[in-house]
Motif scaffolding. Structure first.
Motif, PDB file in Angstrom:
ATOM      1  N   LYS A 190       0.817  -1.218   0.000  1.00 32.77           N
ATOM      2  CA  LYS A 190       0.000   0.000   0.000  1.00 32.77           C
ATOM      3  C   LYS A 190       0.851   1.268   0.000  1.00 32.77           C
ATOM      4  O   LYS A 190       1.853   1.347   0.704  1.00 32.77           O
ATOM      5  N   PRO A 191       0.456   2.257  -0.772  1.00 26.54           N
ATOM      6  CA  PRO A 191       1.217   3.515  -0.780  1.00 26.54           C
ATOM      7  C   PRO A 191       0.998   4.285   0.520  1.00 26.54           C
ATOM      8  O   PRO A 191       0.112   3.967   1.311  1.00 26.54           O
ATOM      9  N   GLY A 192       1.850   5.269   0.722  1.00 25.90           N
ATOM     10  CA  GLY A 192       1.638   6.225   1.804  1.00 25.90           C
ATOM     11  C   GLY A 192       2.002   5.701   3.180  1.00 25.90           C
ATOM     12  O   GLY A 192       1.569   6.233   4.192  1.00 25.90           O
ATOM     13  N   GLN A 193       2.812   4.670   3.233  1.00 26.44           N
ATOM     14  CA  GLN A 193       3.122   4.096   4.543  1.00 26.44           C
ATOM     15  C   GLN A 193       4.369   4.719   5.178  1.00 26.44           C
ATOM     16  O   GLN A 193       4.631   4.502   6.346  1.00 26.44           O
ATOM     17  N   SER A 194       5.155   5.426   4.386  1.00 30.93           N
ATOM     18  CA  SER A 194       6.290   6.148   4.950  1.00 30.93           C
ATOM     19  C   SER A 194       6.565   7.337   4.043  1.00 30.93           C
ATOM     20  O   SER A 194       5.955   7.469   2.979  1.00 30.93           O
ATOM     21  N   ARG A 195       7.496   8.179   4.460  1.00 27.25           N
ATOM     22  CA  ARG A 195       7.793   9.343   3.625  1.00 27.25           C
ATOM     23  C   ARG A 195       8.590   8.946   2.385  1.00 27.25           C
ATOM     24  O   ARG A 195       8.857   9.776   1.521  1.00 27.25           O
ATOM     25  N   PHE A 196       8.947   7.676   2.291  1.00 26.93           N
ATOM     26  CA  PHE A 196       9.760   7.234   1.159  1.00 26.93           C
ATOM     27  C   PHE A 196       8.928   6.672   0.004  1.00 26.93           C
ATOM     28  O   PHE A 196       9.472   6.233  -0.992  1.00 26.93           O
ATOM     29  N   THR A 197       7.633   6.639   0.194  1.00 29.59           N
ATOM     30  CA  THR A 197       6.788   6.158  -0.905  1.00 29.59           C
ATOM     31  C   THR A 197       5.707   7.190  -1.191  1.00 29.59           C
ATOM     32  O   THR A 197       5.480   8.109  -0.404  1.00 29.59           O
ATOM     33  N   ASN A 245      11.652  -1.954   9.139  1.00 24.97           N
ATOM     34  CA  ASN A 245      12.068  -0.687   8.559  1.00 24.97           C
ATOM     35  C   ASN A 245      11.236  -0.407   7.311  1.00 24.97           C
ATOM     36  O   ASN A 245      10.619  -1.324   6.763  1.00 24.97           O
ATOM     37  N   PRO A 246      11.185   0.843   6.884  1.00 25.63           N
ATOM     38  CA  PRO A 246      10.285   1.182   5.770  1.00 25.63           C
ATOM     39  C   PRO A 246      10.796   0.724   4.422  1.00 25.63           C
ATOM     40  O   PRO A 246      10.184   1.018   3.397  1.00 25.63           O
ATOM     41  N   PHE A 247      11.910  -0.012   4.392  1.00 28.49           N
ATOM     42  CA  PHE A 247      12.512  -0.416   3.119  1.00 28.49           C
ATOM     43  C   PHE A 247      12.400  -1.915   2.846  1.00 28.49           C
ATOM     44  O   PHE A 247      12.943  -2.398   1.868  1.00 28.49           O
ATOM     45  N   PHE A 248      11.720  -2.649   3.709  1.00 26.64           N
ATOM     46  CA  PHE A 248      11.714  -4.113   3.575  1.00 26.64           C
ATOM     47  C   PHE A 248      13.150  -4.608   3.432  1.00 26.64           C
ATOM     48  O   PHE A 248      13.456  -5.418   2.562  1.00 26.64           O
ATOM     49  N   GLN A 299       2.564   9.501  -1.624  1.00 26.02           N
ATOM     50  CA  GLN A 299       1.619   9.898  -0.584  1.00 26.02           C
ATOM     51  C   GLN A 299       0.169   9.666  -1.000  1.00 26.02           C
ATOM     52  O   GLN A 299      -0.756  10.067  -0.295  1.00 26.02           O
ATOM     53  N   ARG A 300      -0.015   9.020  -2.139  1.00 23.52           N
ATOM     54  CA  ARG A 300      -1.375   8.650  -2.498  1.00 23.52           C
ATOM     55  C   ARG A 300      -1.975   7.842  -1.349  1.00 23.52           C
ATOM     56  O   ARG A 300      -1.315   6.959  -0.791  1.00 23.52           O
ATOM     57  N   ARG A 301      -3.213   8.167  -0.992  1.00 21.32           N
ATOM     58  CA  ARG A 301      -3.859   7.485   0.127  1.00 21.32           C
ATOM     59  C   ARG A 301      -4.933   6.548  -0.404  1.00 21.32           C
ATOM     60  O   ARG A 301      -5.913   6.989  -0.980  1.00 21.32           O
ATOM     61  N   GLU A 302      -4.727   5.301  -0.235  1.00 20.25           N
ATOM     62  CA  GLU A 302      -5.709   4.322  -0.681  1.00 20.25           C
ATOM     63  C   GLU A 302      -5.956   3.328   0.439  1.00 20.25           C
ATOM     64  O   GLU A 302      -5.004   2.832   1.060  1.00 20.25           O
ATOM     65  N   ALA A 303      -7.210   3.044   0.707  1.00 18.42           N
ATOM     66  CA  ALA A 303      -7.517   2.009   1.698  1.00 18.42           C
ATOM     67  C   ALA A 303      -7.108   0.641   1.144  1.00 18.42           C
ATOM     68  O   ALA A 303      -6.684  -0.233   1.873  1.00 18.42           O
ATOM     69  N   ASP A 304      -7.233   0.488  -0.162  1.00 16.28           N
ATOM     70  CA  ASP A 304      -6.878  -0.782  -0.809  1.00 16.28           C
ATOM     71  C   ASP A 304      -7.565  -1.970  -0.148  1.00 16.28           C
ATOM     72  O   ASP A 304      -6.936  -2.992   0.134  1.00 16.28           O
ATOM     73  N   GLU A 305      -8.853  -1.825   0.053  1.00 12.89           N
ATOM     74  CA  GLU A 305      -9.600  -2.934   0.659  1.00 12.89           C
ATOM     75  C   GLU A 305     -10.066  -3.887  -0.432  1.00 12.89           C
ATOM     76  O   GLU A 305     -10.774  -3.493  -1.350  1.00 12.89           O
ATOM     77  N   VAL A 306      -9.702  -5.136  -0.281  1.00 10.93           N
ATOM     78  CA  VAL A 306     -10.025  -6.110  -1.313  1.00 10.93           C
ATOM     79  C   VAL A 306     -11.404  -6.721  -1.071  1.00 10.93           C
ATOM     80  O   VAL A 306     -11.798  -6.957   0.076  1.00 10.93           O
ATOM     81  N   ARG A 307     -12.122  -6.939  -2.153  1.00 10.61           N
ATOM     82  CA  ARG A 307     -13.356  -7.740  -2.095  1.00 10.61           C
ATOM     83  C   ARG A 307     -13.131  -8.992  -2.942  1.00 10.61           C
ATOM     84  O   ARG A 307     -12.687  -8.892  -4.081  1.00 10.61           O
ATOM     85  N   ILE A 308     -13.431 -10.151  -2.381  1.00 17.25           N
ATOM     86  CA  ILE A 308     -13.388 -11.393  -3.154  1.00 17.25           C
ATOM     87  C   ILE A 308     -14.791 -11.623  -3.706  1.00 17.25           C
ATOM     88  O   ILE A 308     -15.734 -11.783  -2.934  1.00 17.25           O
ATOM     89  N   LEU A 309     -14.916 -11.606  -5.023  1.00 16.29           N
ATOM     90  CA  LEU A 309     -16.241 -11.591  -5.634  1.00 16.29           C
ATOM     91  C   LEU A 309     -16.705 -12.953  -6.139  1.00 16.29           C
ATOM     92  O   LEU A 309     -17.876 -13.118  -6.474  1.00 16.29           O
TER      93      LEU A 309
END
Lengths: 368, 368, 368, 368
Positions: free
Chosen positions: C49-56, C181-184, C58-68
């Protein structure tokens, strides 16, 4: 998207023209460790071979297969065995009579693929039909022999069930008769009548269509893959890809249109290990998946268009003309379609066996 | 080898179950720059929609399509246009009645895919047939609408030509009648008779089969790909993949078996630009390649097995029992197969158009 | 030949654009009976997910998945389980800022796919990169979560091993640090240094490249399919398909060019059950087939071209101009490529597991 | 899903083992009407042929190709031309020395595919490496010759750019030198140094790795298919499928990881007809689609593991032993990989040319 290939996990690729140096096939995806001898392939090729009776083309071909790859034998393997790599097989064309091809070079034979190949590609190998010749079916039959090795105790057999307007009587149906007449016909009385009928057709320089029925027994429940990889859809594609085939049906087929739901749905009863069906209108397939009953497919082969009667056609320059197709042709090409139908059924089933095993890890049903 | 996908260059992938939240499709390989509006898709979906007459299931679905990707519109594009990337479309399931599913959970409906799905996978979504439901055909019809956009002036139409044992009279055939009766039938007199007949069937709690004929006009010479990608083979696979279909034929089809070569081969004459055929026993396909004549396919739909008459079956525990399938069902599922058959024909043709273009660089024949 | 699909037996199809309503994926060929919850998918999506640290970005997405589709649960299934049919998953795009797109509509961003998409298709969805956006990787990560369910005890992990010119020290390698760390990054000391370095890069309005290493453990001997379905070839295709990736290597990779045969060939010793290797220059793959050692793949991600420094470019009318890419961008897109690399590795391995099972009937080696 | 096949629309299927009777290939999907002579194929095969210098294996093979199908010639075709049907080509194996294979039958050669093939399939054709032998690349080179015919004025060339630790000097790069030294090296000074270096390696019974660079010029903008059919992804798969290849990169490749966005993104300027790039870090590919610049791919070939130095290994019974690989081997297999890399590049490009044409109806960009 190789259009000269058939199948998914068990996949073969065919090549060769009627009057080129050879025809052949590459079978890919075959499991390793199966015994595969040239004799196993030759047996099926011999059944397809032309010139075996007066009812099929008089082209003379030895049709001796060479296995060029994918099989290995040493002191430890107890016979030649598949290695899991691609199996190439080749049959040389020996009876390619040197002749004047200008007639079929310059005119389109009605009912043949001459016109469409020429238009699609802008040129064509017209000698003996080139790539559109039934000679290509050597590749199918060879691949089918490999498929039989994959299938183990699944039995795939076929019978001619109609020649021209003349159907067999299913009360006489006996698989053992198939090898006793030149028509691969399970009804010996029908076969006898057809001999007379076809002699007449042959002498009149005409031809007739036919219907072939292919049956696979001992297919476990669960082979086939919804939605677009249905066993029935792959069988339809397989049979419709055979030269001159114009119709395919499963089980009750077109008859099912006239039935009611009460008549058509095969009722079930509990068996000792698993349920069984009281009838087989489904032809062994429900929802595209085998149900354990025999898989039954029928397909119609049109009469060959290579006949001695003059027909109206055009030249490749779009000028009206007539044509008479001379040469060695089958009065009923449906006869030789019998082993070809078997081969295609075997290939489809082998493919679905491997795919079912891949997706589920089972040879048969997961359910019980 | 995605079994929920259909096609090669123009390829769609379908998903969704009868009683899940939605059904949908992803169309891949569509050319860029084509106008594609939701209305173009909706028009076809509305023809397929249930509950439009007393002769089809009373399930009520708005079937409103959403195009989720692959189409772009701004001030320069003159309407929403395909971008060449994957086109996702979705239809929500709204009429999924909350009900007791224990009957179909615990018993296999004869003639249905219940048994084979359960056995193949070890579990199944039994609600309304799950993945084996005709609800999946929403995906096909949506993909078919995109295919029509690809095809341009190729016209794909279908008619119901037989219901139970009752055939249309081809002398009455009029495409304009198809929209005037609840059967998509080109023979208005047959349609009137069928209404009475089907009322009887419906009231008796039974069902019947049907035959659909699909015709494509303006198909240029040269589409189709020998040997295993024949236009005829792909059409056979396409139609046989439709729920409840058990038979497919091209042109003269099974009738060709009873014909002689003299009768069956379509003779040719020189036309102003290219040759034409004096008849169309070939159904527009020779050697697997379109010949310029209308492409004619017929397929048989078996009677639905969901009927009110008690039938013998077994439980999922392999115990004898009876079943009566209640609920909203079609007395003749063949009716709603008409727009589905059109969609599949359109998809096959769009696919072959692109493949022919890819291999040859032409829209039509190379030959002239 | 669906170019938005990846895989053979385990195959997924992706759809969606950066600023369309949603992105999604359909996974086909998944075995039945596996537990699959939205949480299992969400866990991997959250790592991407984007926006998790200052290094990625800043787009904010909940990114909630639905299995359809493709998953079923009732009182008997002990949680939601895959049914063997196609699994559709969707994530809505929520943070699509309404803004003026005329800058990127009218100019090609250097290093981006703007120019090539526009030229290939004649139009493009330029909003946020459209289909070429890294937003598409949501589909990969969701598919990867399903693949992990297929793989069982095969463990797939990845670490960032280089940022710009700064490499990790493999002596510090500790998988447990990846989540800290924010870099995996598996080297916590490198991660600390990178934070400072990337702050500088970010503040200067520039960006840098990176290298990701993906490792799969517990892969049995025998997965992979010579010749053109080699595990290594499929991994190379998988990683090279990720946005901005320009290089892939297995095991010793490019270093192998400088080695002698004596140095490079991993020697073998007899183990209790089977042989083992004294080194792993092969990266777990010999002849395209897994050898039982960890499968090790590294790939290089180029620096994002969306930077604040003005760059020379042209307009869509082929006129010279400059461009500065404003908006929310990653100073090092390689960071978020870590979970994506894992997902692609998982998908390739799941696919080969199923294919090996299909061809051989085994989960692991036939040989012993 | 034929693992011995490569490509989509332009697709080839390879067969044959090192010490079987022959190796061959079937090319499917080739456009019709192209001139294709055995000489065109032989020219490329001769460049790949073993035994041409003391730096490659001393196996002696005539490697004479026979074209068995798919090509037709008569008085109207102005030379042999492709017919649009499958093209089969075969090369017989003539130098299969009869010898004692028990050493490699009973022991696994470290760094070879012996162990993994044996384990995957349970048996293997160990003679000369069987299917895992570089002899298989005859098939690739033959297919590549057909691909060149498809590509027309696209020029595909390759050079060895590193042998062991020794790189070329790009300032000396001259394509005309490639044919003047036994290394296919564009830097004649490097070639001279390599000769001495490799003599030392050869005499010490060891081997070294190498790096090959393949460049395609005149590729139009627009070939390649996002997302999973990217030109870069298909090239990565193509090169990684070559025997002994462990790494692939496009353009700046792994170097891109160390660059900033300012350094890496190729800036654009307006050209007379279309824009051009001021640099080519992208290696001619953006977003998986060709951008009109030369397509540049490099791949690393590991040192052959067949060396005269004794190495630790195990028997097929999992018992410790040593092995010395005798026989005819290459001190640097990377040399002969040069024409193979060209062939694979040509095949990928031919495939994408046809696919682009199929989807868009254009040979090049739609955009201008």
């Amino acid at each position: 998207m190789s259009h000269n290939s058939f199948g998914h996990l068990f996949r073969f690729t065919s090549w060769g023209e009627s009057h080129g140096p050879a025809v052949g096939v590459v079978v890919d995806g075959c499991p390793p460790g199966l015994v595969l001898t040239p004799e196993m392939v030759q047996r099926d090729l011999d059944r397809r071979k032309p010139g075996q009776s007066r009812f099929t083309t008089q082209r003379r071909e030895a049709d001796e297969v060479r296995i060029l790859s994918g099989v290995f034998e040493d002191e430890r393997t107890d016979g030649p065995r598949t290695t899991g790599t691609s199996i190439a097989m080749m049959v040389e064309n020996t009876d390619q009579r040197s002749k004047d091809y200008s007639e079929i070079r310059d005119k389109y034979r009605p009912g043949h693929a001459d016109y469409t190949y020429h238009q699609k590609y802008g040129l064509r190998d017209y000698r003996g039909g080139g790539r559109s010749s039934a000679r290509e079916t050597v590749a199918r039959v060879a691949a089918g022999a490999v498929a039989r090795a994959v299938l183990g105790d699944v039995v795939v057999r076929a019978s001619l069930v109609q020649v021209g307007p003349h159907k067999i009587d299913y009360n006489n149906f006996d698989w053992d008769e198939v090898g006793n007449n030149p028509f691969f016909c399970a009804d010996k009385e029908a076969a006898a009548r057809w001999a007379d009928y076809l002699d007449g057709i042959r002498k009149s320089g005409d031809s007739v269509g036919a219907i072939v029925e292919v049956v696979a027994e001992n297919v476990p429940v669960g082979w086939g893959a919804p939605i677009y990889g249905k066993l029935s859809a792959d069988l339809a594609s397989a049979m419709m890809s055979i030269n001159a085939v114009k119709a395919v049906e499963i089980g009750a087929g077109f008859e099912a249109a006239a039935l009611t739901g009460t008549e058509n749905a095969d009722q079930m009863r509990a068996g000792p290990d698993r349920p069984y069906f009281l009838s087989n209108a489904a032809g062994g397939i429900l929802g595209g998946i085998s149900n354990g009953d025999p898989v039954v497919v029928r397909f119609a082969v049109k009469p060959t268009s290579s006949i001695l009667t003059p027909r109206q056609t055009v030249t490749t320059e779009n000028v009206d003309t007539d044509i008479v197709t001379k040469g060695r042709h089958d009065p009923c090409v449906g006869i030789r379609a019998v082993p070809i139908g078997e081969a295609m059924m075997a290939c489809v089933l082998a493919d679905h066996k491997l795919m079912h095993r891949g997706q589920t890890g089972r040879e048969g049903p997961v359910g019980y």
